[in-house]
Design a protein around this motif. Structure first.
Motif, PDB file in Angstrom:
ATOM      1  N   GLY A 697       0.800  -1.218   0.000  1.00 53.70           N
ATOM      2  CA  GLY A 697       0.000   0.000   0.000  1.00 53.70           C
ATOM      3  C   GLY A 697       0.832   1.266   0.000  1.00 53.70           C
ATOM      4  O   GLY A 697       0.325   2.357  -0.301  1.00 53.70           O
ATOM      5  N   ALA A 698       2.122   1.147   0.331  1.00 55.16           N
ATOM      6  CA  ALA A 698       3.009   2.315   0.341  1.00 55.16           C
ATOM      7  C   ALA A 698       3.567   2.623  -1.044  1.00 55.16           C
ATOM      8  O   ALA A 698       4.216   3.657  -1.233  1.00 55.16           O
ATOM      9  CB  ALA A 698       4.144   2.094   1.333  1.00 55.16           C
ATOM     10  N   PHE A 699       3.346   1.735  -2.012  1.00 58.46           N
ATOM     11  CA  PHE A 699       3.773   1.984  -3.392  1.00 58.46           C
ATOM     12  C   PHE A 699       2.639   2.728  -4.102  1.00 58.46           C
ATOM     13  O   PHE A 699       1.525   2.199  -4.223  1.00 58.46           O
ATOM     14  CB  PHE A 699       4.083   0.664  -4.097  1.00 58.46           C
ATOM     15  CG  PHE A 699       5.330  -0.010  -3.598  1.00 58.46           C
ATOM     16  CD1 PHE A 699       6.515   0.078  -4.318  1.00 58.46           C
ATOM     17  CD2 PHE A 699       5.336  -0.723  -2.410  1.00 58.46           C
ATOM     18  CE1 PHE A 699       7.676  -0.542  -3.861  1.00 58.46           C
ATOM     19  CE2 PHE A 699       6.482  -1.343  -1.944  1.00 58.46           C
ATOM     20  CZ  PHE A 699       7.659  -1.246  -2.672  1.00 58.46           C
ATOM     21  N   VAL A 700       2.930   3.920  -4.575  1.00 57.39           N
ATOM     22  CA  VAL A 700       1.867   4.792  -5.082  1.00 57.39           C
ATOM     23  C   VAL A 700       2.280   5.421  -6.411  1.00 57.39           C
ATOM     24  O   VAL A 700       3.473   5.477  -6.740  1.00 57.39           O
ATOM     25  CB  VAL A 700       1.552   5.905  -4.047  1.00 57.39           C
ATOM     26  CG1 VAL A 700       0.983   5.308  -2.768  1.00 57.39           C
ATOM     27  CG2 VAL A 700       2.805   6.730  -3.750  1.00 57.39           C
ATOM     28  N   PRO A 701       1.297   5.952  -7.171  1.00 63.28           N
ATOM     29  CA  PRO A 701       1.617   6.646  -8.425  1.00 63.28           C
ATOM     30  C   PRO A 701       1.831   8.137  -8.180  1.00 63.28           C
ATOM     31  O   PRO A 701       1.582   8.648  -7.078  1.00 63.28           O
ATOM     32  CB  PRO A 701       0.359   6.410  -9.261  1.00 63.28           C
ATOM     33  CG  PRO A 701      -0.744   6.367  -8.244  1.00 63.28           C
ATOM     34  CD  PRO A 701      -0.152   5.757  -6.992  1.00 63.28           C
ATOM     35  N   GLU A 702       2.277   8.825  -9.234  1.00 61.12           N
ATOM     36  CA  GLU A 702       2.324  10.283  -9.170  1.00 61.12           C
ATOM     37  C   GLU A 702       0.896  10.820  -9.224  1.00 61.12           C
ATOM     38  O   GLU A 702      -0.041  10.122  -9.633  1.00 61.12           O
ATOM     39  CB  GLU A 702       3.146  10.829 -10.348  1.00 61.12           C
ATOM     40  CG  GLU A 702       4.588  10.355 -10.398  1.00 61.12           C
ATOM     41  CD  GLU A 702       5.461  10.903  -9.279  1.00 61.12           C
ATOM     42  OE1 GLU A 702       5.009  11.864  -8.600  1.00 61.12           O
ATOM     43  OE2 GLU A 702       6.572  10.373  -9.064  1.00 61.12           O
ATOM     44  N   GLU A 703       0.734  12.062  -8.812  1.00 60.36           N
ATOM     45  CA  GLU A 703      -0.597  12.663  -8.784  1.00 60.36           C
ATOM     46  C   GLU A 703      -1.240  12.631 -10.165  1.00 60.36           C
ATOM     47  O   GLU A 703      -0.597  12.948 -11.180  1.00 60.36           O
ATOM     48  CB  GLU A 703      -0.502  14.105  -8.282  1.00 60.36           C
ATOM     49  CG  GLU A 703      -1.853  14.734  -8.017  1.00 60.36           C
ATOM     50  CD  GLU A 703      -1.736  16.103  -7.368  1.00 60.36           C
ATOM     51  OE1 GLU A 703      -2.739  16.832  -7.345  1.00 60.36           O
ATOM     52  OE2 GLU A 703      -0.621  16.438  -6.885  1.00 60.36           O
ATOM     53  N   GLY A 704      -2.499  12.231 -10.214  1.00 54.23           N
ATOM     54  CA  GLY A 704      -3.223  12.149 -11.479  1.00 54.23           C
ATOM     55  C   GLY A 704      -3.108  10.804 -12.159  1.00 54.23           C
ATOM     56  O   GLY A 704      -3.789  10.531 -13.146  1.00 54.23           O
ATOM     57  N   ASN A 705      -2.225   9.954 -11.646  1.00 51.46           N
ATOM     58  CA  ASN A 705      -2.020   8.622 -12.226  1.00 51.46           C
ATOM     59  C   ASN A 705      -2.593   7.535 -11.323  1.00 51.46           C
ATOM     60  O   ASN A 705      -2.950   7.791 -10.168  1.00 51.46           O
ATOM     61  CB  ASN A 705      -0.527   8.341 -12.436  1.00 51.46           C
ATOM     62  CG  ASN A 705       0.057   9.156 -13.571  1.00 51.46           C
ATOM     63  OD1 ASN A 705      -0.675   9.813 -14.308  1.00 51.46           O
ATOM     64  ND2 ASN A 705       1.373   9.106 -13.716  1.00 51.46           N
ATOM     65  N   VAL A 706      -2.652   6.331 -11.852  1.00 51.55           N
ATOM     66  CA  VAL A 706      -2.990   5.142 -11.074  1.00 51.55           C
ATOM     67  C   VAL A 706      -1.945   4.078 -11.333  1.00 51.55           C
ATOM     68  O   VAL A 706      -1.215   4.133 -12.328  1.00 51.55           O
ATOM     69  CB  VAL A 706      -4.388   4.588 -11.444  1.00 51.55           C
ATOM     70  CG1 VAL A 706      -5.472   5.553 -11.065  1.00 51.55           C
ATOM     71  CG2 VAL A 706      -4.446   4.238 -12.929  1.00 51.55           C
ATOM     72  N   LEU A 707      -1.839   3.124 -10.427  1.00 50.00           N
ATOM     73  CA  LEU A 707      -1.026   1.940 -10.675  1.00 50.00           C
ATOM     74  C   LEU A 707      -1.927   0.857 -11.252  1.00 50.00           C
ATOM     75  O   LEU A 707      -3.096   0.721 -10.855  1.00 50.00           O
ATOM     76  CB  LEU A 707      -0.360   1.446  -9.391  1.00 50.00           C
ATOM     77  CG  LEU A 707       0.741   2.330  -8.807  1.00 50.00           C
ATOM     78  CD1 LEU A 707       1.397   1.645  -7.606  1.00 50.00           C
ATOM     79  CD2 LEU A 707       1.799   2.703  -9.835  1.00 50.00           C
ATOM     80  N   LEU A 708      -1.376   0.099 -12.162  1.00 50.61           N
ATOM     81  CA  LEU A 708      -2.112  -0.978 -12.819  1.00 50.61           C
ATOM     82  C   LEU A 708      -1.303  -2.258 -12.656  1.00 50.61           C
ATOM     83  O   LEU A 708      -0.117  -2.289 -13.006  1.00 50.61           O
ATOM     84  CB  LEU A 708      -2.304  -0.635 -14.295  1.00 50.61           C
ATOM     85  CG  LEU A 708      -3.176  -1.542 -15.162  1.00 50.61           C
ATOM     86  CD1 LEU A 708      -3.726  -0.748 -16.349  1.00 50.61           C
ATOM     87  CD2 LEU A 708      -2.398  -2.748 -15.680  1.00 50.61           C
ATOM     88  N   ALA A 709      -1.916  -3.294 -12.089  1.00 54.53           N
ATOM     89  CA  ALA A 709      -1.238  -4.577 -11.875  1.00 54.53           C
ATOM     90  C   ALA A 709      -1.900  -5.640 -12.741  1.00 54.53           C
ATOM     91  O   ALA A 709      -3.124  -5.817 -12.694  1.00 54.53           O
ATOM     92  CB  ALA A 709      -1.297  -4.980 -10.401  1.00 54.53           C
TER      93      ALA A 709
END
Length: 935
Positions: A697-709
């Motif tokens: 949960g501490a791995f995050v995207p830059e503002e305006g982005n999302v992470l996709l797994a």
């Protein structure tokens, strides 16, 4: 040479055999018998015999071999040479052929039961020296260095043909610090791990040498120990006296053996062509046969003349010994222009970067080395001199000017660049605007050829120093030799240019040599497909991923660290209460004493160190027996490890320039071809636990982005169904059924929750070749019940049992397993006599084709991914991580749906067109504001 001066050459045949085996690819003769070592041995012996016309050539020559692995030393010390591995399976049938090869040269081939080759060599050498002969021992064996000198009348020296170096008394003394007659004393103190000679624990070569110099002999050093000042060395000498005296007996060469063959019968009168011609013809060595017919052969002729055929393939090039004195330091633009022009003309250049750090994302570029051939290498210093602005800088090409000249070369499509672990160099240079292509990587080539293999006395890794030793018997300059260690260590940029040039240019030189030796083997050994279609195109892809990195929430990690610390402190209090006293929970010795001596838990076992084992297995067993303290210690260990490895370490790993964490992937780490992650390792974060999810949960995207797994669902089970041709499982996957439900129904008749859980465990366990005891432990049942489940599984899915049997049979015969894409993994211990070693190899061999194919598929997806995303206009979607069967991306939130479609399409079709699977590859895709949320 005067007729009266006889010169006997004694060839250490065993050393020749193993050198030949590891230098040549696996060849076979027309009957299908392995003959790679035979071919190499033949060419090496030919070269030696060809020295007849030279001034220092032999008048007499004999090859001495070991008759058996046992000798009289085993009667003295049964553990002597006990840790030596069995010869590789494909080498064993070559031993008698090598004896035939020796006799085909009409040379004596001498061996004696109960004696080692070293003892026969010593006896012959001393006997010849007593008669006034000169003797040359063709070997690099340190034990034989005891004989060097003129003690017995004639002169005895040694010849290392791999390095083309002669060793006399001065060279031996330089190596050991003592004259030859005292080498045995040094060896007795330091021991020998290869021969399992104990020596005295903790005494290395330098200390051993100093002791002998200071006290005159082994006996003198041991006798002086009681009067020494209190120290570790004193304790070791006192405690280890018996072992040292035993070791002195073991290293002593026997010089009074009965001579199986008189010296006079070793006389060389040329090589009669008839027996040699017949031998070469029998084994299909056609090029050597032609050389024998046309002219006297030299080794260079032999190396260039071999023709590709079933039994006589292109041998490896014969390279000159490394000569560091030929390397050039490039300190001005004109010299650099000449080297760049030379590289353009050669169309192939090996290169390496020297930097200030192992972290490619933080390292400063200090210099670049180039090589266009063996001993044709240079070093271009770019940032040498002291760290102080007032320090004097040596003359060197200005940084910008050098890169302006190097960039067109390194980016030229018409020049092949060769590097070792080139991903690192790609990242360093990319940060300076230089994008290297095309690239060959000798580390990756070596891995694709020899994954899992190991050499006699040499590790099975793929680092440059190991490969230089393995393939050229060359010792590279250690980094610590030029930069020092500990507090006295200096950065590479402060190393004097002459030393820096020797070190750096050698790296490029060795890389060039490795490429010339390894690249031809790809086509010979069916390695081209996996290298060119999977691993080579992956190198720049992984390098780009490493440069991208991933953002982590520092504040969230700090909160987790604090929370973990509080929980750990609470656990310690509970553990102390259960133990009845405070102790160091992280100390295995103290924990063992508490568990087994104080609390009286059963099953405690002490190792050689005298302390109880308290590893994971022991604690889990105690937990199953109801020991609450074991539960608490297991939880304590997990939390402290996660805290130190992740929540603390990830904060330190944040790059100050990018604000992101940049892991490093090894392309030659996991034996089956999987990528492994280090600095930091992001692949061992627990997936299914609440704590692991908190860290993700501490791995995050830059503002305006999302992470996709995007994750392959049950890919190894799907591949097993395809590769083992298991109808019911293939049908279940095609129909989209729950595979564990289907397995439970097949095995137990219905899919209750309990049965499904058992089926899931069995499904995965079988693929890893689990034993009845292993399965019993996982399911917490009796071994007989576990065996019944295994039998039922095989009865319901006979294809799995056939696949396992066929795989093991193939690996035992060939020595390696193979993925659907042709990736080989070698298992040299598959036929080991030790049942534990053999069983471990068998389990790994069953799983390797499946896990390796899974790794190949995700690699193929990674190579295709970015071009596919760009083709759809998704230029802001970036691939960040690869973790087991999962790929992690970052993209604008608005592009997530479109990116998901492309990613799913690429991953599901990654096996084709090379391989058509009977089962679909299902991809689970999720997005979210953190890595955990994307699952």
């Amino acid at each position: 040479m005067p007729d009266s001066q006889q010169h006997l050459y004694l060839v250490d045949g065993s050393a020749y055999i193993f050198r030949a085996y590891h230098r040549l690819p696996p060849l076979t003769n027309p009957e299908g018998t392995p003959v790679g070592a035979v071919y190499g041995y033949t060419t090496m012996l030919w070269k030696l015999a060809d020295q007849l016309d030279q001034e220092d050539g032999p008048t007499h020559l004999a090859v001495i071999l070991d008759k058996d692995s046992k000798s009289f030393r085993n009667d003295i010390y049964p553990e002597y040479k006990a840790n030596r591995p069995e010869p590789p399976e494909d080498l064993r049938p070559q031993f008698p052929l090598i004896r035939d090869a020796t006799r085909a040269f009409s040379l004596p081939c001498i061996e004696e039961q109960g004696l080692e080759a070293d003892d026969l060599i010593a006896t012959y050498a001393v006997e010849a020296a007593k008669q006034g002969w000169n003797v040359t021992i063709v070997s690099s064996d340190k034990d034989l260095m005891q004989l060097v000198g003129d003690t017995w009348g004639g002169t005895i020296d040694m010849l290392d043909t791999m390095k083309n170096v002669r060793l006399g008394p001065a060279e031996v003394e330089e190596k050991f610090g003592v004259p030859p007659e005292q080498v045995g004393d040094v060896l007795a103190l330091m021991g020998d791990s290869v021969d399992n000679i104990p020596g005295i624990y903790g005494i290395g070569p330098k200390t051993a040498s100093k002791l002998i110099v200071d006290h005159g002999s082994l006996e003198g050093a041991l006798d002086a120990a009681p009067e020494m000042k209190k120290s570790k060395l004193k304790e070791r000498l006192l405690e280890g006296r018996d072992m040292a005296e035993l070791s002195r007996v073991l290293v002593e060469l026997k010089k009074d053996c009965d001579l199986p063959q008189p010296l006079d019968e070793m006389k060389l009168d040329g090589i009669p062509p008839e027996p040699l011609a017949a031998f070469l013809e029998q084994h299909g060595f056609h090029s050597l046969r032609k050389r024998l017919e046309t002219a006297p052969a030299t080794q260079d002729d032999v190396a260039q003349a071999a023709e590709a055929s079933e039994g006589d393939r292109q041998p490896l090039p014969e390279l000159p010994p490394v000569d560091r004195s030929t390397y050039e330091t490039v300190q001005d633009v004109q010299a650099l222009e000449k080297w760049v022009a030379r590289a353009h003309k050669a169309r192939l250049v090996a290169f390496d970067t020297e930097t200030s750090s192992l972290d490619a994302m933080r390292a400063e570029l200090v210099g670049v080395s180039l090589a266009t051939g063996p001993n044709e290498a240079c070093y271009i210093p770019l940032a040498h001199g002291g760290s102080d602005m007032f320090d004097e800088k040596p003359p060197q090409v200005a940084f910008g000017d050098a890169l302006a000249l190097l960039k067109p070369l390194l980016e030229d499509d018409a020049v092949l660049k060769v590097a070792h672990n080139g991903k690192y160099d790609l990242n360093v240079l990319a940060r300076h605007g230089t994008h290297v292509a095309p690239l060959d990587d000798t580390m990756v080539i070596s891995f694709d050829l020899d994954a899992g293999r190991s050499s006699e006395g040499i590790g099975g890794g793929h680092g440059m120093d190991e490969l230089a030793k393995r393939h050229f018997d060359h010792e590279c300059i250690p980094y610590k030799q030029v930069c020092g260690t500990g507090k006295k260590a200096i950065p590479f940029g402060e190393v004097a240019l002459d030393k820096a040039t020797e070190y750096a240019a050698e790296d490029a030189d060795i890389t060039w040599r490795l490429h010339s030796v390894l690249k031809p083997r790809l086509s010979e050994e069916a390695g081209t497909r996996i290298y060119e279609r999977v691993d080579r195109p992956l190198i720049p892809v992984v390098a780009a991923m490493e440069r991208e990195g991933i953002k982590v929430d520092r504040a969230r990690l700090a909160d987790l660290s604090k929370s973990f610390a509080e929980t750990v402190a609470g656990l310690e209090g509970e553990i102390f209460e259960l133990a009845g006293e405070e102790f160091t929970v992280g100390s295995p010795k103290q924990l063992g004493d508490i568990l087994f001596d104080k609390l009286g838990h059963k099953g405690g076992r002490k190792g050689k160190s005298g302390q109880y084992s308290t590893d994971q297995t022991v604690l889990e067993r105690l937990s199953n027996d109801g020991a609450e303290i074991a539960d608490k210690v297991l939880e304590w260990r997990q939390l402290t490890k996660l805290k130190s490895t992740y929540t603390d370490a990830l904060q330190e790993a944040i790059n100050p320039d990018t604000g992101r964490v940049h892991t490093s992937y090894s392309l030659a780490g996991a034996q089956t071809g999987r990528l492994s992650s280090t600095d930091p390792n992001l692949q061992n974060i627990p997936i299914r636990t609440a704590i692991g999810r908190q860290i993700r949960g501490a791995f995050v995207p830059e503002e305006g982005n999302v992470l996709l797994a995007a994750d392959y669902s049950q890919i190894e089970l799907r591949l097993a169904a395809h590769m083992a041709d298991v109808g019911p499982l293939k049908e279940a996957f095609r129909e989209g059924e729950d595979i564990h439900n289907r397995t439970a129904e097949e095995m137990f008749g219905d899919a209750t929750r309990d049965n499904r859980a058992k089926a899931k465990t069995i499904n995965f366990a079988i693929l890893y070749g689990i034993s009845r005891w292993g399965l019993a432990g996982r399911l917490k049942i009796e071994p007989d019940e576990a065996q019944a489940l295994i039998d039922t599984y095989f009865a319901r899915f006979p294809g799995i049992q056939r696949f396992i049997a066929h795989t093991l049979e193939s690996v035992r015969e060939q020595g390696y397993s193979e993925t659907l894409f042709g990736r080989k993994t070698w298992f040299p211990r598959i036929n080991a006599k030790n049942p534990n070693e053999r069983a471990g190899s068998e389990r790994a061999a069953v799983n390797a084709p499946i896990q390796g194919t899974s790794a190949d598929i995700i690699k193929r997806a990674m190579v295709r991914m970015i071009p596919a995303l760009r083709a759809e206009g998704l230029n802001d979607t970036r691939m960040l991580l690869q973790v087991h069967d999962e790929l992690v991306f970052e993209c604008p939130a608005a592009a997530a749906e479109a990116a998901s479609e492309v990613i799913r399409r690429v991953m599901s079709g990654a096996a084709g067109p090379s391989v058509t699977l009977d089962v679909p590859l299902d991809i689970e895709v999720g997005t979210g504001p953190s890595w955990d949320d994307a699952h």
